[in-house]
Design an enzyme around this catalytic site. Structure first.
Site, PDB file in Angstrom:
ATOM      1  N   LYS A  45       6.224 -45.795 -19.425  1.00  0.00           N
ATOM      2  CA  LYS A  45       5.298 -46.863 -19.817  1.00  0.00           C
ATOM      3  C   LYS A  45       5.814 -47.581 -21.057  1.00  0.00           C
ATOM      4  O   LYS A  45       6.304 -46.946 -21.986  1.00  0.00           O
ATOM      5  CB  LYS A  45       3.906 -46.290 -20.100  1.00  0.00           C
ATOM      6  N   THR A  95       5.818 -35.481 -27.513  1.00  0.00           N
ATOM      7  CA  THR A  95       6.243 -36.329 -28.638  1.00  0.00           C
ATOM      8  C   THR A  95       5.096 -37.054 -29.330  1.00  0.00           C
ATOM      9  O   THR A  95       5.270 -37.528 -30.457  1.00  0.00           O
ATOM     10  CB  THR A  95       7.257 -37.400 -28.170  1.00  0.00           C
ATOM     11  N   LEU A 137       5.617 -45.672 -25.880  1.00  0.00           N
ATOM     12  CA  LEU A 137       4.532 -45.595 -26.850  1.00  0.00           C
ATOM     13  C   LEU A 137       4.140 -44.160 -27.194  1.00  0.00           C
ATOM     14  O   LEU A 137       3.300 -43.942 -28.076  1.00  0.00           O
ATOM     15  CB  LEU A 137       3.299 -46.330 -26.316  1.00  0.00           C
ATOM     16  N   TYR A 138       4.733 -43.171 -26.529  1.00  0.00           N
ATOM     17  CA  TYR A 138       4.389 -41.778 -26.805  1.00  0.00           C
ATOM     18  C   TYR A 138       5.177 -41.290 -28.006  1.00  0.00           C
ATOM     19  O   TYR A 138       6.140 -40.519 -27.896  1.00  0.00           O
ATOM     20  CB  TYR A 138       4.658 -40.903 -25.587  1.00  0.00           C
ATOM     21  N   GLY A 139       4.747 -41.746 -29.157  1.00  0.00           N
ATOM     22  CA  GLY A 139       5.427 -41.436 -30.398  1.00  0.00           C
ATOM     23  C   GLY A 139       5.725 -42.726 -31.129  1.00  0.00           C
ATOM     24  O   GLY A 139       5.061 -43.737 -30.935  1.00  0.00           O
TER      25      GLY A 139
END
Length: 330
Positions: free
Chosen positions: A82, A20, A51-53
């Site tokens: 996370k 992502t 936070l991945y995206g």
């Protein structure tokens, strides 16, 4: 038997970041095939991030979709997420208010499709006492809303401090052939003493140790690694020397450089006074998952040869730039 948050997991896990968090994420179909392949190989320790995206599209949204289609896989996966940043920014905020927002948002997006086994703040917030941050997460554990607490990119002292507030179920740090810091800075030793498993992210050196990146120009302009110190043109060839040595060993072993790199990380797990170490290579295709999960065993001679390679090879440049590294030693 390898356990994470009290649940059995495979020796190798799976990092979801690339599904992502990139300029052109893979399709849902491709992502699902990779995720299913991970499950099939027993790579059930999954690691994603709020936070991945973007706030509108990140790991949690993909996971919701996946477990909606494959609800039977939900109990098989041990999920670590996370968070703890300012939404839409790469800025840590470990305040009670934001940690609650982050966990609540993660749970909301998962929508009961999957238990949140572990939650960790992506980085510690220097403006907020660690005890406040960990104490807030601990309230969710005690309430049964999440399974446990993990830490990400912290120093040995912080691991000890956090452990006094609440049991820490895992510590996520970078560990690979070209990032061996935890063996010397007290992190691995501390985790061993406190019986805390280490989650080793970027065990393939952000793809560098696969041998697929031969020059700076091979890195797409949109790739995050293009801005990291170790990949810059002035040091690239020097750092490539390690990869070439690993490639030579891979030829002798009849495997790929990536398999050597992962075998080296696994060889440290639970041995010689070290804690359990679970590498979580990221992959966006089924083929790459299959490659990563083909386990190679390194002999004593192989390990000795790699030790010699590491002794005569100097990695130039930091893992992140100076500003980002400042958050990795809190």
């Amino acid at each position: 038997m390898v356990k994470l948050a009290g649940k059995e997991v495979g020796e190798i896990g799976y990092g979801l970041m690339g599904l992502t968090w990139r300029a052109n994420p893979p399709s849902q179909e491709q992502s699902f095939k990779a995720m299913r392949a991970a499950i099939a190989h027993g790579a059930n320790a999954w690691n994603g991030g709020e936070l991945y995206g973007s706030p509108e599209r990140n790991s949690l949204h993909l996971l919701n979709e996946y477990f909606t289609k494959y609800p039977e896989d939900a109990d098989k996966v041990v999920l670590s997420i996370k968070g703890g940043i300012i939404p839409g920014q790469m800025v840590p905020d470990g305040s009670e208010k934001n940690v609650r927002r982050s966990i609540d948002e993660c749970l909301k997006v998962l929508d009961g499709k999957k238990v949140l086994d572990l939650f960790e703040c992506a980085r510690l917030d220097p403006k907020t006492p660690l005890e406040t941050t960990i104490g807030t997460i601990a309230e969710y554990v005690k309430a049964g809303k999440i399974g446990g607490i993990s830490l990400s990119e912290v120093n040995a002292q912080s691991i000890r401090r956090a452990s006094k507030v609440h049991k820490i179920s895992a510590v996520e740090v970078e560990f690979s052939l070209w990032a061996t810091d935890i063996l010397e800075n007290g992190i691995a030793q501390t985790c061993a003493e406190l019986d805390i498993p280490i989650i080793a992210y970027s065990p393939l050196g952000r793809g560098f140790l696969t041998g697929q990146i031969k020059s700076f120009d091979d890195i797409p302009d949109t790739a995050f690694i293009k801005h990291l110190p170790r990949f810059q043109p002035d040091v690239f060839d020097e750092n490539l020397k390690l990869v070439k040595e690993v490639e030579q060993l891979a030829v002798k072993k009849g495997c790929t450089p990536a398999q050597i790199a992962l075998a080296w990380v696994r060889a440290h797990s639970g041995r010689g006074g070290l804690p359990i170490i679970i590498p979580i290579p990221g992959a966006t295709t089924e083929d790459r998952i299959n490659e990563n999960m083909t386990k190679v065993t390194l002999s004593k001679d192989d390990m000795a040869a790699i030790d010699e390679i590491l002794k005569r090879t100097t990695i130039v440049g930091g893992r992140y730039n100076d500003a980002a590294m400042a958050f990795c030693d809190l």
